[in-house]
Design an enzyme around this catalytic site. Structure first.
Site, PDB file in Angstrom:
ATOM      1  N   ARG B  15       0.831  -1.207   0.000  1.00  0.00           N
ATOM      2  CA  ARG B  15       0.000   0.000   0.000  1.00  0.00           C
ATOM      3  C   ARG B  15       0.874   1.270   0.000  1.00  0.00           C
ATOM      4  O   ARG B  15       1.070   1.902  -1.024  1.00  0.00           O
ATOM      5  CB  ARG B  15      -0.958  -0.012   1.214  1.00  0.00           C
ATOM      6  CG  ARG B  15      -2.198   0.854   1.035  1.00  0.00           C
ATOM      7  CD  ARG B  15      -1.983   2.343   1.251  1.00  0.00           C
ATOM      8  NE  ARG B  15      -1.470   2.648   2.594  1.00  0.00           N
ATOM      9  CZ  ARG B  15      -0.986   3.826   2.935  1.00  0.00           C
ATOM     10  NH1 ARG B  15      -0.929   4.822   2.055  1.00  0.00           N
ATOM     11  NH2 ARG B  15      -0.502   4.030   4.150  1.00  0.00           N
ATOM     12  N   ASP B  16       1.440   1.621   1.123  1.00  0.00           N
ATOM     13  CA  ASP B  16       2.249   2.836   1.236  1.00  0.00           C
ATOM     14  C   ASP B  16       3.409   2.793   0.242  1.00  0.00           C
ATOM     15  O   ASP B  16       3.779   3.822  -0.349  1.00  0.00           O
ATOM     16  CB  ASP B  16       2.777   2.947   2.678  1.00  0.00           C
ATOM     17  CG  ASP B  16       3.349   4.319   2.990  1.00  0.00           C
ATOM     18  OD1 ASP B  16       3.080   5.266   2.241  1.00  0.00           O
ATOM     19  OD2 ASP B  16       4.059   4.439   4.007  1.00  0.00           O
ATOM     20  N   HIS B 209      10.619   6.773   8.217  1.00  0.00           N
ATOM     21  CA  HIS B 209      11.182   6.854   6.864  1.00  0.00           C
ATOM     22  C   HIS B 209      12.672   7.118   6.968  1.00  0.00           C
ATOM     23  O   HIS B 209      13.139   7.777   7.900  1.00  0.00           O
ATOM     24  CB  HIS B 209      10.481   7.958   6.069  1.00  0.00           C
ATOM     25  CG  HIS B 209       9.144   7.528   5.533  1.00  0.00           C
ATOM     26  ND1 HIS B 209       8.635   7.958   4.338  1.00  0.00           N
ATOM     27  CD2 HIS B 209       8.221   6.671   6.039  1.00  0.00           C
ATOM     28  CE1 HIS B 209       7.443   7.394   4.132  1.00  0.00           C
ATOM     29  NE2 HIS B 209       7.167   6.626   5.148  1.00  0.00           N
ATOM     30  N   CYS B 240      10.465   8.584  -1.497  1.00  0.00           N
ATOM     31  CA  CYS B 240       9.998   9.723  -0.705  1.00  0.00           C
ATOM     32  C   CYS B 240       9.309  10.719  -1.621  1.00  0.00           C
ATOM     33  O   CYS B 240       9.964  11.334  -2.457  1.00  0.00           O
ATOM     34  CB  CYS B 240      11.186  10.391  -0.009  1.00  0.00           C
ATOM     35  SG  CYS B 240      10.710  11.900   0.864  1.00  0.00           S
ATOM     36  N   ASN B 249      10.359   4.823   2.874  1.00  0.00           N
ATOM     37  CA  ASN B 249      10.070   3.823   3.893  1.00  0.00           C
ATOM     38  C   ASN B 249      11.287   3.006   4.280  1.00  0.00           C
ATOM     39  O   ASN B 249      12.061   2.582   3.420  1.00  0.00           O
ATOM     40  CB  ASN B 249       9.025   2.836   3.342  1.00  0.00           C
ATOM     41  CG  ASN B 249       7.617   3.350   3.501  1.00  0.00           C
ATOM     42  OD1 ASN B 249       7.174   3.598   4.612  1.00  0.00           O
ATOM     43  ND2 ASN B 249       6.915   3.522   2.386  1.00  0.00           N
TER      44      ASN B 249
END
Lengths: 302, 302
Positions: B15-16, B209, B240, B249
């Site tokens: 997802r992210d 992050h 990013c 991440n």
């Protein structure tokens, strides 16, 4: 949790870094790098190595670099000297501080310098004598402190034994090197506990490689154990000679960012440091290995 | 120093991670990634997002991904739901756990979701009611907890206030996200101290992050503060969005390496995890963002 108020960063980019970059660079570029680093506020710079250029072509001309850099007061400019011959060359070049290295792993010592750990330590005896005679300070490195590329695990007691020998011989500080970057925070803590039984913690330094992404966590774990000296390499120069394409030396910028965030003094200016790192990366034609530098440069170009 | 015995990693790569990769990939590739991750032992996977594909084309077909993955017992498969409409779509897709997010920075909230923090929290009220009705667990994210790309510094008290709201609304766990990766270990510690006054630490998660190379040190600092849940992204998927070319991440492999070194249980198999990450990097045609994976792959090819 008592963190040190001040930390000294030992900049190893011009030596440990450039030595492990494939492409040798000119004396002028090396001089510029060292001068950039001292201008940025680094108070300790390992400038070069006094070894045969036949074995390490990247370090050729270290005596010329020493002759041409602008020596700022209060800054230590050190040279790596693997033996008495190297020490004499360093002395001739006007070097006032040198470094010697031994491995904590027998297999690494054999493969890297063709002799046992004991033999390598014996080799330093005449060097240490000469250093005392000329009032030259000697810093000691121990490599493979958290793992060896040939032997795997290395016992903290074995590291302590080699570190103790170097300290007893007269090294004023011993830098513990995780040469292959396999150590984690827990192992770092145990290592410092064990080595710290024999050597005061203010005589120990941490030297972490980021091959497995653990270096900064290891620095933080070391800070919590009272270590206040760390080796690092501007722009992460050096890579990892044991795994091509992998990360090597921790970047000075990334350590400085942590220390600044913790309110720990270093005397180093981040912007000048990033500029110094970016300049040498341009010379080498490689990507900057510091994540802080990359983030700042990406922002600047956004 | 009491470290947790077990840690749960919340895998946010599908997802992210994928949401912030430029190139959308096929449903089949997403299904394969999720199945690879559950096979590797991840017990919590954020599978997709129920948002309009007009805004986030990378998340199109999340309902198909949920329908096609092999749901292993004991594994939580979650979907991000920004509002009631998204929640209803998730429900229809058979999702049993969802996540909502709010920002700790007013400027970020305005720029990212076009409303104030308060308005965004109000938006969740009907969603939380519906979730209660259907017995769906809701996880909360707070973004910009250690800095905002527009406002700069963010006060821990401000983070605590938003986290408290989410917790009071019924989120069973609140994940604290350093969205731009500017936080350092000291700030992380202070943040947990402040937020931990209102919310038990076993209801908090860390989401770091690596933009400034600090993420793993922040994980370690959090572990020392009793945090035992961390979000991470296999192969560091995601980059990013606020600094192109910078790291985003933290890679699941690199966190797992730390946890393994500390003897903390996760139930995850490193080799399978690395293989899962490398496979999705091949699909995306990008370099693996995990340093552990890169080191292992470099060794394997040596």
């Amino acid at each position: 949790m008592n963190l040190p108020k001040q930390v000294r960063l030992v900049e190893v980019g011009p030596r440990d870094g450039l030595q492990n970059e494939q492409q040798p660079i000119s004396v002028a570029d090396k001089v510029r790098l060292v001068d950039d680093l001292s201008a940025a506020g680094l108070s300790y710079i390992e400038v070069g190595s006094f070894v045969s250029p036949k074995w390490v072509p990247q370090m050729a001309g270290s005596e010329l670099v020493f002759a041409q850099i602008k020596q700022r007061p209060g800054v230590t400019y050190a040279g790596l000297t693997p033996n008495l011959k190297g020490f004499e060359a360093a002395l001739q070049a006007g070097v006032r501080e040198v470094a010697v290295f031994a491995a904590a792993s027998e297999a690494f010592s054999q493969k890297n310098i063709n002799c046992s750990i004991d033999e390598s330590l014996q080799r330093f005896v005449p060097l240490m004598d000469a250093a005392k005679l000329h009032d030259i300070r000697v810093r000691g490195y121990v490599s493979c402190v958290l793992g060896c590329p040939y032997e795997g695990a290395v016992a903290p007691e074995q590291v302590a034994s080699v570190a103790r020998e170097l300290f007893a011989m007269g090294c004023y500080e011993v830098s513990l090197g995780d040469t292959i970057g396999t150590g984690t925070a827990g192992a770092t803590r145990r290592l410092i506990e064990v080595v710290g039984r024999d050597i005061p913690r203010d005589k120990l330094a941490g030297h972490f490689h980021d091959t497995y992404g653990q270096a900064l966590a290891n620095v933080y774990a070391s800070l919590l154990e009272g270590i206040a000296v760390f080796d690092s390499s501007v722009a992460g120069l050096g890579g990892c000679p044991y795994a091509k394409g992998a990360t090597g030396n921790i970047a000075t910028e990334d350590v400085l960012y942590l220390l600044n965030g913790l309110g720990i003094e270093t005397g180093i200016d981040m912007e000048q440091l990033i500029a110094a790192g970016q300049r040498i990366c341009t010379v080498l034609g490689k990507q900057n290995g510091s994540r802080v530098a990359r983030a700042r440069l990406a922002q600047a170009s956004a």
